[in-house]
Design an enzyme around this catalytic site. Structure first.
Site, PDB file in Angstrom:
ATOM      1  N   ARG A 230      -6.570   0.061   7.661  1.00 34.14           N
ATOM      2  CA  ARG A 230      -4.959  -0.123   7.871  1.00 34.14           C
ATOM      3  C   ARG A 230      -4.427   0.536   9.331  1.00 34.14           C
ATOM      4  O   ARG A 230      -4.887   1.773   9.712  1.00 34.14           O
ATOM      5  CB  ARG A 230      -4.292   0.449   6.750  1.00 34.14           C
ATOM      6  CG  ARG A 230      -4.581   0.022   5.428  1.00 34.14           C
ATOM      7  CD  ARG A 230      -3.860   0.635   4.333  1.00 34.14           C
ATOM      8  NE  ARG A 230      -4.350   0.102   3.057  1.00 34.14           N
ATOM      9  CZ  ARG A 230      -4.680   0.975   1.927  1.00 34.14           C
ATOM     10  NH1 ARG A 230      -4.127   2.116   1.960  1.00 34.14           N
ATOM     11  NH2 ARG A 230      -4.871   0.363   0.617  1.00 34.14           N
TER      12      ARG A 230
ATOM     13  N   GLY B  99      -3.764  -4.814  -4.353  1.00 31.16           N
ATOM     14  CA  GLY B  99      -4.717  -3.762  -4.504  1.00 31.16           C
ATOM     15  C   GLY B  99      -4.079  -2.498  -4.977  1.00 31.16           C
ATOM     16  O   GLY B  99      -3.456  -1.843  -4.204  1.00 31.16           O
ATOM     17  N   HIS B 100      -3.986  -1.930  -6.114  1.00 31.00           N
ATOM     18  CA  HIS B 100      -3.215  -1.086  -6.670  1.00 31.00           C
ATOM     19  C   HIS B 100      -4.430   0.203  -7.170  1.00 31.00           C
ATOM     20  O   HIS B 100      -5.352  -0.285  -7.940  1.00 31.00           O
ATOM     21  CB  HIS B 100      -2.361  -1.192  -7.788  1.00 31.00           C
ATOM     22  CG  HIS B 100      -1.130  -2.392  -7.139  1.00 31.00           C
ATOM     23  ND1 HIS B 100      -0.420  -2.882  -8.207  1.00 31.00           N
ATOM     24  CD2 HIS B 100      -0.764  -2.374  -6.110  1.00 31.00           C
ATOM     25  CE1 HIS B 100       0.350  -3.199  -7.800  1.00 31.00           C
ATOM     26  NE2 HIS B 100       0.183  -3.346  -6.510  1.00 31.00           N
ATOM     27  N   THR B 101      -4.301   1.199  -6.592  1.00 33.36           N
ATOM     28  CA  THR B 101      -5.379   2.308  -7.037  1.00 33.36           C
ATOM     29  C   THR B 101      -4.920   3.183  -8.033  1.00 33.36           C
ATOM     30  O   THR B 101      -3.591   3.744  -7.884  1.00 33.36           O
ATOM     31  CB  THR B 101      -5.819   2.930  -5.523  1.00 33.36           C
ATOM     32  OG1 THR B 101      -6.486   1.955  -4.830  1.00 33.36           O
ATOM     33  CG2 THR B 101      -6.983   3.958  -6.056  1.00 33.36           C
TER      34      THR B 101
ATOM     35  N   ASP C  84       0.650  -1.189   0.113  1.00 30.15           N
ATOM     36  CA  ASP C  84       0.008  -0.096  -0.127  1.00 30.15           C
ATOM     37  C   ASP C  84       0.737   1.208   0.099  1.00 30.15           C
ATOM     38  O   ASP C  84       0.378   2.140   0.470  1.00 30.15           O
ATOM     39  CB  ASP C  84      -0.955  -0.082   1.241  1.00 30.15           C
ATOM     40  CG  ASP C  84      -1.846  -1.236   1.420  1.00 30.15           C
ATOM     41  OD1 ASP C  84      -2.234  -1.694   0.130  1.00 30.15           O
ATOM     42  OD2 ASP C  84      -1.715  -1.994   2.329  1.00 30.15           O
ATOM     43  N   GLU C  85       2.003   1.079  -0.701  1.00 27.32           N
ATOM     44  CA  GLU C  85       2.956   2.309  -0.785  1.00 27.32           C
ATOM     45  C   GLU C  85       2.737   3.430  -1.883  1.00 27.32           C
ATOM     46  O   GLU C  85       3.033   4.531  -1.938  1.00 27.32           O
ATOM     47  CB  GLU C  85       4.389   1.985  -0.932  1.00 27.32           C
ATOM     48  CG  GLU C  85       4.969   1.142   0.372  1.00 27.32           C
ATOM     49  CD  GLU C  85       4.748  -0.239  -0.092  1.00 27.32           C
ATOM     50  OE1 GLU C  85       4.232  -0.835  -1.038  1.00 27.32           O
ATOM     51  OE2 GLU C  85       5.356  -1.169   0.558  1.00 27.32           O
ATOM     52  N   GLY C  86       1.556   2.898  -2.793  1.00 29.93           N
ATOM     53  CA  GLY C  86       1.162   3.854  -3.692  1.00 29.93           C
ATOM     54  C   GLY C  86       1.637   3.598  -5.068  1.00 29.93           C
ATOM     55  O   GLY C  86       2.072   4.204  -5.947  1.00 29.93           O
TER      56      GLY C  86
ATOM     57  N   ASP D  20       1.543  14.638   1.012  1.00 31.51           N
ATOM     58  CA  ASP D  20       0.625  15.568   1.740  1.00 31.51           C
ATOM     59  C   ASP D  20       0.059  15.377   2.688  1.00 31.51           C
ATOM     60  O   ASP D  20      -0.569  16.125   3.487  1.00 31.51           O
ATOM     61  CB  ASP D  20      -0.277  15.806   0.133  1.00 31.51           C
ATOM     62  CG  ASP D  20      -0.960  14.428   0.053  1.00 31.51           C
ATOM     63  OD1 ASP D  20       0.030  13.678  -0.335  1.00 31.51           O
ATOM     64  OD2 ASP D  20      -2.114  14.375  -0.076  1.00 31.51           O
TER      65      ASP D  20
ATOM     66  N   ARG E 289       3.221 -29.744  -5.780  1.00 33.39           N
ATOM     67  CA  ARG E 289       2.929 -30.335  -7.129  1.00 33.39           C
ATOM     68  C   ARG E 289       1.454 -31.019  -7.470  1.00 33.39           C
ATOM     69  O   ARG E 289       1.439 -31.859  -7.999  1.00 33.39           O
ATOM     70  CB  ARG E 289       4.290 -31.374  -7.344  1.00 33.39           C
ATOM     71  CG  ARG E 289       5.540 -30.640  -7.573  1.00 33.39           C
ATOM     72  CD  ARG E 289       6.594 -31.312  -7.125  1.00 33.39           C
ATOM     73  NE  ARG E 289       6.529 -31.599  -5.719  1.00 33.39           N
ATOM     74  CZ  ARG E 289       7.470 -32.520  -4.972  1.00 33.39           C
ATOM     75  NH1 ARG E 289       8.518 -32.967  -5.724  1.00 33.39           N
ATOM     76  NH2 ARG E 289       7.393 -32.795  -3.860  1.00 33.39           N
TER      77      ARG E 289
ATOM     78  N   ARG F 169     -10.328  -3.299   4.686  1.00 39.40           N
ATOM     79  CA  ARG F 169     -10.044  -3.159   6.203  1.00 39.40           C
ATOM     80  C   ARG F 169      -9.449  -2.224   6.531  1.00 39.40           C
ATOM     81  O   ARG F 169      -8.613  -1.601   5.665  1.00 39.40           O
ATOM     82  CB  ARG F 169      -8.969  -4.378   6.722  1.00 39.40           C
ATOM     83  CG  ARG F 169      -9.729  -5.761   6.687  1.00 39.40           C
ATOM     84  CD  ARG F 169      -8.726  -6.804   6.992  1.00 39.40           C
ATOM     85  NE  ARG F 169      -7.706  -7.150   5.839  1.00 39.40           N
ATOM     86  CZ  ARG F 169      -6.748  -7.964   6.098  1.00 39.40           C
ATOM     87  NH1 ARG F 169      -6.564  -8.740   7.115  1.00 39.40           N
ATOM     88  NH2 ARG F 169      -5.889  -8.109   5.061  1.00 39.40           N
TER      89      ARG F 169
END
Ligand code: IMP
Length: 429
Positions: free
Chosen positions: A304, A40-42, A13-15, A332, A142, A302
């Site tokens: 964070r 999950g990438h926004t 979740d670092e962006g 920011d 396997r 959820r």
């Protein structure tokens, strides 16, 4: 920029999504090489926000080939849903290649993820319940299924019967009852085959072909390095290697190709799920970060956990990733805080630790050593596009990070949209 890996330096979740989207403008191909629908990438486009889970965050750039490589735990149901959502939002994914060697997340993997977590009780990892661990476990045992198997579903009945036998026994050992059955799985496989077959190919050849033609390829990491299965806070980790080294195994890239890393570092820290988090804040500053940073999980919804930037952990992640250049995101969000802190080390039992500890027991007992900075009140919400326009206190904060980690902050993100990005010189090839 022939080959670049975008790697998270914290707990995910670092962006990364925003940065991948930004750099995709100059890429020919973007590759996911590990993880799966747990990621999950926004990407914020102003009027629309798009969320990517398995499709690389380049899908808004029509000319770019999106690759889901062999190292991904591929969930076909989620992929089909993601393709549909993007199409409905006006961004049909036209150039998507899926590795024939990528392992499939089966419906029973998701069931077992939930049963395993429940069985662990207080020791639960807090997984996304997307079946990632059980899928990778089957790969190693396997008994997994791969995307290439979808090209000949009729031949799979016997293997499916064996898998269901295995999983039924395992589910009942976990005090559960498996819902998946042979008929249902065969139906699913036929469905997935119908929708996805035309995308399934040898992506290792595809990616190496791009490189040998001198094209630019980005390897988009999912998650963050502190969740790496070997180097993260085991057992509170995901089930794949996140570090840059896994680009080669996870995509079949020729190891002669040099991959540069762009590390992604959020200006503070967050973590979802259980596990140690020495700089966690359970006060109004933590609340400020959660609210202003909108720290809600993209995949699970959820909340964070939030805390101060942990540079002791980040320095370990920089070493593992090989990053010399970083993008600092969400600067920011720190606006309005009177004082800022960053952890520069830990003490344990009164002694300063030299190396980042491997043991969760130790991590739970460490006391962070903090360095304090003056904050800034400017909101950074004007269209700041230049380093010189940042408040002095913000510049000091970033310069300290650069010195401490031995990296250059080439990109600084001050808001979700593409235009709120400060570029400080070209990324070195
Ligand atoms: P799993 O990957 O679903 O097995 O979950 C293992 C751990 O990794 C849990 O603590 C999850 O919350 C965490 N995790 C997995 N993917 C992400 C992500 O994309 N962002 C943040 N945390 C993640």
């Amino acid at each position: 920029m022939p080959a670049m890996a975008i790697v998270g330096l914290q707990w995910g979740d670092e962006g990364k999504g925003k940065i991948t989207d930004y750099l995709s403008e100059i890429a020919d191909c973007v590759v996911r090489f590990q993880g799966g629908a747990n990621a999950g990438h926004t990407v914020d486009l102003g009027r629309k926000t798009l969320k990517f889970h398995q499709i690389p965050s380049c899908a808004l750039h029509k000319g770019v080939t999106a690759v889901i490589a062999n190292g991904v735990a591929l969930d076909p149901d989620e992929l089909i849903r993601e393709m549909r959502t993007l199409r409905e939002k006006g961004f049909p994914v036209t150039k998507l290649a899926v590795s024939n060697r990528a392992h499939l997340v089966m419906p029973y993997h998701k069931e077992l993820d939930g049963l395993e977590e429940a069985f662990k009780g207080a020791g639960a990892v807090g997984t996304t319940r997307k079946g990632i661990g059980p899928c990778y476990a089957d790969k190693a045992s396997r008994i997994g299924f791969r995307a290439g198997d979808l090209l000949d579903v009729a031949s799979l009945t016997e293997r499916v019967e064996t898998a269901i036998r295995f999983k039924k026994a395992y589910a009942s050992a976990l005090n559960g009852a498996l819902q998946s059955d042979v008929q249902g799985i065969m139906k699913k496989l036929h469905h997935w085959s119908g929708v996805l077959s035309s995308h399934i190919t040898d992506t290792s050849s595809l990616v190496n072909g791009f490189i040998s033609r001198g094209k630019s390829v980005i390897f988009e990491g999912a998650h963050g390095l502190m969740l790496d299965i070997d180097h993260g806070n085991y057992p509170f980790v995901t089930s794949s290697n996140i570090m840059t080294g896994n680009v080669y195994a996870g995509s079949g890239l020729n190891p002669q190709v040099r991959v540069k890393t762009l590390g992604i570092l959020k200006a503070y820290a967050t973590r979802v799920g259980a596990g140690p988090f020495p700089t966690e804040l359970d006060d109004e500053v933590g609340e400020h970060l959660a609210l202003k940073g909108m720290e809600i999980g993209t995949t699970t919804g959820r909340k964070r956990r939030c805390g101060w930037l942990d540079l002791f952990a980040a320095r370990y992640a920089v070493q593992l990733s090989g990053a010399r250049q970083v993008a600092i995101t969400k600067l920011d969000v720190l606006s309005g805080l009177e004082k800022l802190r960053v952890a520069t080390g830990y003490t344990y039992g009164g002694k300063r630790l030299k190396d980042y500890p491997p043991s969760v027991g130790v991590l739970n007992g460490v006391v962070p050593v903090y360095r304090e900075f003056r904050g800034w009140s400017d909101q950074l919400d004007e269209d700041i596009t230049r380093w010189s326009e940042l408040p002095d206190a913000a510049k000091r904060y970033i310069s300290f990070i650069e010195d401490f980690l031995g990296v250059e902050a080439k990109m600084i993100s001050v808001g979700p949209s593409r235009k709120k990005t400060i570029i400080r010189g070209k990324l070195a090839p």
